[in-house]
Scaffold this active site. Structure first.
Site, PDB file in Angstrom:
ATOM      1  N   ASP A   1       0.844  -1.508  -0.575  1.00 38.04           N
ATOM      2  CA  ASP A   1      -0.117  -0.078   0.414  1.00 38.04           C
ATOM      3  C   ASP A   1       0.703   0.981   0.246  1.00 38.04           C
ATOM      4  O   ASP A   1       2.001   1.734   0.813  1.00 38.04           O
ATOM      5  CB  ASP A   1      -1.002  -0.071   1.046  1.00 38.04           C
ATOM      6  CG  ASP A   1      -2.514   0.815   1.272  1.00 38.04           C
ATOM      7  OD1 ASP A   1      -2.591   1.628  -0.021  1.00 38.04           O
ATOM      8  OD2 ASP A   1      -2.539   1.508   2.290  1.00 38.04           O
ATOM      9  N   GLY A   2       0.609   2.395  -0.670  1.00 41.10           N
ATOM     10  CA  GLY A   2       1.242   3.720  -0.400  1.00 41.10           C
ATOM     11  C   GLY A   2       1.771   4.377  -2.017  1.00 41.10           C
ATOM     12  O   GLY A   2       2.768   5.352  -2.261  1.00 41.10           O
TER      13      GLY A   2
ATOM     14  N   HIS B   1       3.453   3.359  -8.998  1.00 40.13           N
ATOM     15  CA  HIS B   1       3.444   2.035  -9.211  1.00 40.13           C
ATOM     16  C   HIS B   1       4.337   1.360  -9.765  1.00 40.13           C
ATOM     17  O   HIS B   1       4.842  -0.213  -9.819  1.00 40.13           O
ATOM     18  CB  HIS B   1       1.992   1.266  -9.878  1.00 40.13           C
ATOM     19  CG  HIS B   1       0.985   2.185  -9.365  1.00 40.13           C
ATOM     20  ND1 HIS B   1       0.189   1.254  -8.222  1.00 40.13           N
ATOM     21  CD2 HIS B   1      -0.554   2.613  -9.929  1.00 40.13           C
ATOM     22  CE1 HIS B   1      -0.748   2.195  -8.563  1.00 40.13           C
ATOM     23  NE2 HIS B   1      -1.190   2.822  -9.040  1.00 40.13           N
TER      24      HIS B   1
ATOM     25  N   GLU C   1     -12.008  -4.354  -6.203  1.00 36.74           N
ATOM     26  CA  GLU C   1     -12.286  -3.411  -6.612  1.00 36.74           C
ATOM     27  C   GLU C   1     -12.045  -2.365  -6.892  1.00 36.74           C
ATOM     28  O   GLU C   1     -12.136  -1.446  -6.981  1.00 36.74           O
ATOM     29  CB  GLU C   1     -12.820  -2.474  -4.274  1.00 36.74           C
ATOM     30  CG  GLU C   1     -12.823  -3.084  -3.931  1.00 36.74           C
ATOM     31  CD  GLU C   1     -13.294  -4.067  -3.057  1.00 36.74           C
ATOM     32  OE1 GLU C   1     -11.874  -4.613  -3.519  1.00 36.74           O
ATOM     33  OE2 GLU C   1     -13.791  -5.238  -2.623  1.00 36.74           O
TER      34      GLU C   1
ATOM     35  N   LEU D   1      10.529 -21.321  -2.943  1.00 36.10           N
ATOM     36  CA  LEU D   1       9.896 -20.072  -2.727  1.00 36.10           C
ATOM     37  C   LEU D   1       8.634 -20.383  -4.101  1.00 36.10           C
ATOM     38  O   LEU D   1       8.497 -20.595  -4.389  1.00 36.10           O
ATOM     39  CB  LEU D   1      10.382 -19.240  -2.537  1.00 36.10           C
ATOM     40  CG  LEU D   1       9.035 -18.200  -2.596  1.00 36.10           C
ATOM     41  CD1 LEU D   1       9.382 -18.150  -0.404  1.00 36.10           C
ATOM     42  CD2 LEU D   1       9.797 -16.661  -2.806  1.00 36.10           C
TER      43      LEU D   1
ATOM     44  N   ARG E   1       1.793  -4.992   6.749  1.00 35.85           N
ATOM     45  CA  ARG E   1       0.453  -3.354   5.396  1.00 35.85           C
ATOM     46  C   ARG E   1       1.269  -2.750   5.343  1.00 35.85           C
ATOM     47  O   ARG E   1       1.926  -1.767   6.810  1.00 35.85           O
ATOM     48  CB  ARG E   1      -0.510  -3.718   5.947  1.00 35.85           C
ATOM     49  CG  ARG E   1      -1.813  -2.537   5.538  1.00 35.85           C
ATOM     50  CD  ARG E   1      -2.660  -2.580   5.133  1.00 35.85           C
ATOM     51  NE  ARG E   1      -3.321  -1.123   4.642  1.00 35.85           N
ATOM     52  CZ  ARG E   1      -4.618  -0.873   4.013  1.00 35.85           C
ATOM     53  NH1 ARG E   1      -5.712  -2.333   4.156  1.00 35.85           N
ATOM     54  NH2 ARG E   1      -5.100  -0.057   3.024  1.00 35.85           N
TER      55      ARG E   1
ATOM     56  N   ARG F   1      -6.009  -1.332   9.122  1.00 36.89           N
ATOM     57  CA  ARG F   1      -6.983  -2.598   8.327  1.00 36.89           C
ATOM     58  C   ARG F   1      -6.664  -3.918   7.403  1.00 36.89           C
ATOM     59  O   ARG F   1      -4.804  -3.485   6.819  1.00 36.89           O
ATOM     60  CB  ARG F   1      -8.180  -1.641   7.125  1.00 36.89           C
ATOM     61  CG  ARG F   1      -7.685  -0.837   6.569  1.00 36.89           C
ATOM     62  CD  ARG F   1      -8.836  -0.381   6.264  1.00 36.89           C
ATOM     63  NE  ARG F   1      -8.219   0.863   4.578  1.00 36.89           N
ATOM     64  CZ  ARG F   1      -8.121   1.639   4.934  1.00 36.89           C
ATOM     65  NH1 ARG F   1      -7.774   2.414   6.331  1.00 36.89           N
ATOM     66  NH2 ARG F   1      -7.662   2.375   3.855  1.00 36.89           N
TER      67      ARG F   1
END
Length: 233
Positions: free
Chosen positions: A2-3, A19, A49, A113, A170, A176
């Site tokens: 995120d961010g 990105h 979403e 992995l 996160r 959240r």
């Protein structure tokens, strides 16, 4: 992860630059995960979403994904890394789905992995899809509804045959889950960091692992060293 957008905005760049920088961190964290002995790492790349974002941003995200699949899968294969995608295929572009199929086939026997991309993913939708698949098997007479248990239900999820996460990280300071692996994260340790994803480096990942190792996971039990029998003496 995120961010990306906020990182770019604060630096005066467009969101797509954020990105692009965020994509670089994926390779770095994959290497750090292998060094730390991690069995599987899942990156929440694109949610159900996220289709509500501007169309130009979605096009760029798909382009970055396509470039990653073209350029990095060969290296993942050489590094003995298995590549998987979880999420709904529709309405992903067909050319992306074909690249994903080839990447998964090429790396399916690798062991060092498992790298998972959650793509067009939403956990509530995953739970609904799992319930529908189970109900269809009941209607076909393949399973008995009364025999359903937790392990059996796990097999209907996108993440079937993957371990439940031990640790959720996160970035960006948000605290959240945002509809991510809600079923699978039931007993995971949660780790929130204020850094935006483009600034989250190998050292930050290692710090998260060290923090995880300090925690005691009780899975509903009591703390080690506490003798319940004392209460009865």
């Amino acid at each position: 992860m995120d961010g990306n957008g906020r990182w770019a905005k604060e630096k005066g760049f467009s969101r797509v630059i954020g990105h692009h920088e965020g994509a670089k961190r994926v390779k770095e964290i994959v290497k750090a995960a292998i060094e730390s002995g991690v069995e599987a790492v899942t990156f929440f790349a694109f949610s159900t979403e996220n289709w509500n974002r501007p169309k130009y941003e979605i096009r760029m995200l798909m382009r970055y994904l396509g470039n990653f699949l073209d350029k990095e899968i060969e290296q993942l294969s050489k590094d003995n890394i298995r590549f998987l995608v979880i999420g709904r295929p529709e309405p992903m572009p067909k050319y992306i789905l074909e690249k994903i199929r080839k990447a998964q086939e090429k790396t399916q026997n690798n062991k060092a992995l498992t790298m998972v991309l959650a793509l067009n993913y939403g956990s509530r939708q995953e739970i609904v899809d799992a319930a529908k698949r189970f109900a269809e098997n009941v209607l076909r007479g393949q399973v008995n509804a009364n025999d359903l248990d937790i392990e059996g239900f796990n097999s209907y999820f996108y993440t079937a045959n993957l371990p439940d996460p031990d640790l959720l990280i996160r970035t960006s300071g948000e605290m959240r889950l945002s509809n991510f692996l809600l079923w699978q994260l039931s007993y995971a340790e949660l780790y929130f960091v204020k850094k935006y994803w483009p600034d989250f480096k190998r050292q930050d990942f290692q710090e998260a692992i060290l923090e995880y190792q300090k925690r005691e996971r009780r899975f509903g039990g009591v703390q080690r060293g506490i003798n319940d029998d004392k209460e009865n003496n």
